[in-house]
Each structure stands twice: as C-alpha cells, then as structure tokens.
Write a protein that holds these residues in place. Structure first.
Motif, PDB file in Angstrom:
ATOM      1  N   ALA A 200      -7.925   6.451  -9.125  1.00 41.52           N
ATOM      2  CA  ALA A 200      -8.376   5.165  -9.661  1.00 41.52           C
ATOM      3  C   ALA A 200      -7.255   4.132  -9.618  1.00 41.52           C
ATOM      4  N   TYR A 201      -6.037   4.529  -9.991  1.00 37.93           N
ATOM      5  CA  TYR A 201      -4.906   3.600  -9.928  1.00 37.93           C
ATOM      6  C   TYR A 201      -4.666   3.139  -8.489  1.00 37.93           C
ATOM      7  N   TRP A 202      -4.781   4.077  -7.540  1.00 31.66           N
ATOM      8  CA  TRP A 202      -4.573   3.712  -6.126  1.00 31.66           C
ATOM      9  C   TRP A 202      -5.639   2.730  -5.675  1.00 31.66           C
TER      10      TRP A 202
ATOM     11  N   LEU B  83     -10.022   2.606   2.670  1.00 29.11           N
ATOM     12  CA  LEU B  83      -9.471   3.183   3.910  1.00 29.11           C
ATOM     13  C   LEU B  83     -10.105   2.547   5.138  1.00 29.11           C
ATOM     14  N   SER B  84     -11.387   2.236   5.046  1.00 25.63           N
ATOM     15  CA  SER B  84     -12.062   1.581   6.164  1.00 25.63           C
ATOM     16  C   SER B  84     -11.494   0.181   6.396  1.00 25.63           C
ATOM     17  N   LEU B  85     -11.260  -0.561   5.299  1.00 25.96           N
ATOM     18  CA  LEU B  85     -10.668  -1.895   5.427  1.00 25.96           C
ATOM     19  C   LEU B  85      -9.258  -1.835   6.006  1.00 25.96           C
ATOM     20  N   LEU B  86      -8.554  -0.749   5.707  1.00 27.92           N
ATOM     21  CA  LEU B  86      -7.191  -0.589   6.231  1.00 27.92           C
ATOM     22  C   LEU B  86      -7.186  -0.169   7.693  1.00 27.92           C
TER      23      LEU B  86
ATOM     24  N   VAL C 299       0.839  -1.206   0.000  1.00 24.77           N
ATOM     25  CA  VAL C 299       0.000   0.000   0.000  1.00 24.77           C
ATOM     26  C   VAL C 299       0.868   1.248   0.000  1.00 24.77           C
ATOM     27  N   THR C 300       1.955   1.206   0.772  1.00 26.14           N
ATOM     28  CA  THR C 300       2.868   2.353   0.813  1.00 26.14           C
ATOM     29  C   THR C 300       3.520   2.589  -0.548  1.00 26.14           C
ATOM     30  N   LEU C 301       3.967   1.504  -1.184  1.00 23.46           N
ATOM     31  CA  LEU C 301       4.601   1.633  -2.487  1.00 23.46           C
ATOM     32  C   LEU C 301       3.612   2.142  -3.543  1.00 23.46           C
ATOM     33  N   ILE C 302       2.386   1.640  -3.486  1.00 20.52           N
ATOM     34  CA  ILE C 302       1.358   2.102  -4.428  1.00 20.52           C
ATOM     35  C   ILE C 302       1.081   3.587  -4.219  1.00 20.52           C
TER      36      ILE C 302
ATOM     37  N   CYS D   1      -4.696  -1.066  -4.585  1.00 17.71           N
ATOM     38  CA  CYS D   1      -4.979  -1.498  -3.215  1.00 17.71           C
ATOM     39  C   CYS D   1      -6.023  -2.609  -3.189  1.00 17.71           C
ATOM     40  N   SER D   2      -6.935  -2.603  -4.144  1.00 18.44           N
ATOM     41  CA  SER D   2      -7.947  -3.671  -4.216  1.00 18.44           C
ATOM     42  C   SER D   2      -7.280  -5.022  -4.456  1.00 18.44           C
ATOM     43  N   PHE D   3      -6.313  -5.062  -5.357  1.00 22.05           N
ATOM     44  CA  PHE D   3      -5.592  -6.315  -5.596  1.00 22.05           C
ATOM     45  C   PHE D   3      -4.829  -6.753  -4.343  1.00 22.05           C
TER      46      PHE D   3
END
Length: 453
Positions: free
Chosen positions: A29-31, A322-325, A7-10, A35-37
């Motif tokens: 959108a890319y983020w 963000l909620s999942l994180l 996540v940090t690298l993305i 993060c979804s993957f």
C-alpha cells in the motif's frame, strides 16, 4: 529527481519496511500510494480501483465462501476424516503423518479450491498432532504451507477460471489439465517430506492394516462425497464455482449439525493423544457443531478474508501502476527477443517465478498471462499446457519469500514466526520446482486426459 529515481527510492524504502517486519499489505500500500503521487495519480483513483476489485472482481466473489467452506469442513469433522484416511495409508512410513498432511491438502483442495484455506485448515488441525508426534514445529508449519500450494492447481480452482476468462480458454479443459500436475506436486512434496523425516528420525510408525484403511475410507465418505459434489456440479454445468462453494457450505453445515449428536453418542476423541495412538472407533468419530456456533465460524472466515482481500486488491492496483511504468511492454519485448521454443518457455517461467516472489497469484495472472501466453503460442507452446505451466509457477510463489502468502497463513494459524519457517520450506521448494520443470518439458502431463488431444 526524475520519476524513475523516485520510484526506485520508494521501492528501496518499502523493502526496508518489509525487512523490519511491517505487514506486507502496508508495504504494498505504501508503494502504491508513493508511486501514485510520483506519477500524478490521485488517491481517488486508488479508492475507485479498490472498490471495483471488491464489487466487480469475479474471483473474489467466491473467496469468502471457499474460505468458509474450509472452516466448516474442519469443524464438521470432514477434514479430520480425510486426514485419518491419508494417515492410515501412509503412517507405516517414516514421516507418515507429515506426508498424510500433504495428502490431506490435496483432498481438501478438491473441495475448497483455495490455497490459503487449505493451508489454514490442515495447518490448524494437524500441526498440533505433528508436534505431539515428535516433529519439529517449524517443519510442521512449513509442511502445511507447502501442501497448500496445490489449492489452485487441483480442480476446482478460482485462478484457472480467471486464466480461462482472460485467455478465452475452456474452463473445463483447464480443470482437467490440472489433475495430473496437481497429483505430481503432492507426490513430489511427499517424497521430499519422507527424505527429511528419515534423516531426522521424525514421526511415529503404525502398521499398515487393510482394516484400518477400509474403516477410515468408510469414515471419510462424506469428504469424498463433497469432492464429487463440487466436481460434478462444475463439470456438468449445474452451477458455477461460486455456486459450488455455496452448495458445499450448505452441505457442510448439514453434516456438522447432524454429526454433533453422533459425536456425543460415540464418545469424544481425546485431543491430547497423537493420531498414531488412536483406535479405529476413535478415528471414525466426527466433531460437529451447533447452529449457534455458525456465527463464530463465519467470523473466523471473515477475519481471514479481511486479511487476504485487501492484499489482493492493493496488488491489483499495483498492476495498474506497473502498466503505467511500461513494465508490460518491457517484459513482452524481452521475452520475444529470447528466440525459440525452449528459450521462451524458460524465460517465461523465470518471470512468473520472480513475480510470484513479490505478488499474489491473482495479480500475477492478470498482469502476465495476457503478455506471456500469446508469445508462448507464437513459438508453438500449447495454450492449455502453458496455462498449467504458468499457474504451477504462480502456486510456487505461495511459499517463496519475501511474499510467500502460504507462509504467512501457516505462521498465523500455528504461531510459528514467519522467518523461522524459511529453512524448512527449502526442500519443498526443490520438489515443487522439479515437478514444475518436468511438467513444462512434458506437455502430455497436462493434455493426456483431455479429449481429442
């Protein structure tokens, strides 16, 4: 590598893309996709979330109509009349036209309820006039962007409706609470504008004349009627904000179509002459449009909607990630641990400010209001007062890089590159933050007009 590392690298990667000039919609959108993957979410889930936003998003239902209202107000001549009235009142001061554009944003906000529509309309109309009047083009564009921030504070406001729905607060009380802070934001930005223009010697001066003020006020009566129509309909419960936008669209179409014959009879306004050089009769002329022009006007509104709606939708999906994180839990624990009234207040303000730098006001409200509002209430902050504090902070995010939605809108309608606006937005940011702090420390500014307070 761990999920946190990915996540940090993305996040770092999309930051580089943003700095390289990639559109903010694609950056977010890319983020979201990356993060979804990482978190094991399927792309089907993203598609379903986007679909839900467009089909079930209450606030977004009104957005196209509010944007269309802004374009019709501009084409029908109502916006120009309101601007002429503001300039007749302020043109005797250095920077009067720039100050008038901010005042016109306040008047326009009372009809459209949209920050982006306010910025787009006033910016496209007055930016050329300001440049002809000797103002720096970057400052002129930044002024339109800053003025648009009051679009979600001065009622009617879609975001106030969303906030009230989330927190179970009376919408009418929230609207009333935004009146004084919204007016203070306008005055604060006008003061900053006056200082900058005085330092640089920008703007042509006109004599303050009661006759000019009265004539432009009479010429702007349709604009005042439109404002009254929206506020009366919402406050009395005659129609919802979405219906209010629809009624105003119909009103503006009627005014625009009727105005065109009057415009031809009275004579056209020379678009190459600065407003300061125009006579009374020219300042009262409306523009108008034909029925056959409505599809083109609608298409322009659809283009703006097509830019904003996907951006908002992707931001809402970002909230889910963000909620999942665990971001919501971390924020709640952090603010609660700060202690007393003022510590919680200013910590919450700091969180809203930083969030507004990277997210649109709707996702900021959806993500943070349910977390911060109960904490604020637990230390004695009035819920109505906190709603105003929260949303004034969110509105400042419209002109705060790197997101700064109003900066992108102003850049688009004026042709001034985004990064060239940043220098001239700083004085307005100082003014807005100063007003924000005053509103935060003075609850009466939000509650004085409310009954039984």
């Amino acid at each position: 590598m761990t999920d946190g590392t990915w996540v940090t690298l993305i996040s770092l990667g999309v930051t580089v893309l943003f700095m390289a000039g990639v559109p903010v919609f694609l950056v977010i959108a890319y983020w979201v996709i990356g993060c979804s993957f990482v978190l094991g979410m399927t792309l089907d889930n993203i598609g379903a979330a986007l679909s839900d936003v467009f089909t079930d998003g209450f606030a977004l239902l009104a957005m196209p109509l509010f944007i269309l209202t802004g374009d019709l107000i501009n084409k029908s001549g109502i916006a120009r009349r309101l601007s002429d009235f503001a300039y007749s009142c302020l043109g005797w001061m250095r920077g009067g036209l720039a100050m008038a554009s901010i005042g016109a944003c306040g008047l326009f906000a009372a009809i459209s309820g949209s920050n982006s529509a306010t910025t787009a309309t006033i910016g496209s109309m007055l930016h050329p006039e300001m440049v002809k009047g000797g103002y720096d083009e970057r400052f002129s564009a930044a002024t339109a962007a800053a003025g648009g921030t009051v679009g979600i504070i001065i009622p009617p406001s879609i975001i106030f409706i969303v906030y009230g729905f989330l927190m179970n607060l009376p919408i009418s009380d929230l609207f009333v609470a935004g009146i004084i802070p919204g007016a203070m934001m306008v005055i604060g930005m006008q003061f900053a504008c006056w200082i900058i223009c005085r330092i640089n010697g920008w703007g042509h001066l006109i004599q303050l004349q009661l006759g000019r003020v009265l004539k432009t006020a009479f010429g702007a009566w349709l604009g005042f009627f439109a404002i009254g129509l929206v506020l009366w309909g919402i406050y009395t419960g005659k129609f919802s904000p979405t219906e209010a936008a629809g009624v105003t669209v119909g009103f503006c179409i009627i005014v625009g179509v009727i105005s065109l014959p009057l415009y031809r009879i009275m004579g056209s306004m020379d678009p190459n002459r600065p407003i300061a050089e125009k006579g009374y009769s020219e300042m009262l002329v409306v523009e108008g449009f034909k029925l056959t022009e409505i599809p083109a006007i609608t298409m322009r509104s659809a283009q703006i909607t097509g830019i904003l709606a996907p951006l908002i939708a992707v931001s809402v999906v970002m909230q889910q990630i963000l909620s999942l994180l665990g971001a919501q839990q971390v924020i709640g624990d952090f603010v609660t641990g700060m202690g007393g009234y003022h510590a919680v207040l200013f910590t919450a303000m700091a969180i809203v400010f930083v969030s507004g730098m990277i997210l649109e006001s709707l996702p900021v409200t959806i993500i943070l209001a349910p977390i911060l509002a109960p904490i604020a209430a637990s230390v004695g902050i009035d819920p109505i007062h906190f709603s105003v504090i929260f949303l004034v902070g969110a509105s400042i995010g419209f002109v705060t890089p790197p997101y700064g939605l109003n900066l992108y809108v102003a850049s688009g309608v004026t042709g001034v590159p985004y990064f060239r606006l940043l220098k001239f937005i700083v004085p307005y940011l100082v003014a807005l933050i100063s007003v924000w702090v005053i509103v935060a420390l003075t609850p009466e500014l939000a509650t004085a007009l409310l009954p039984n307070r």
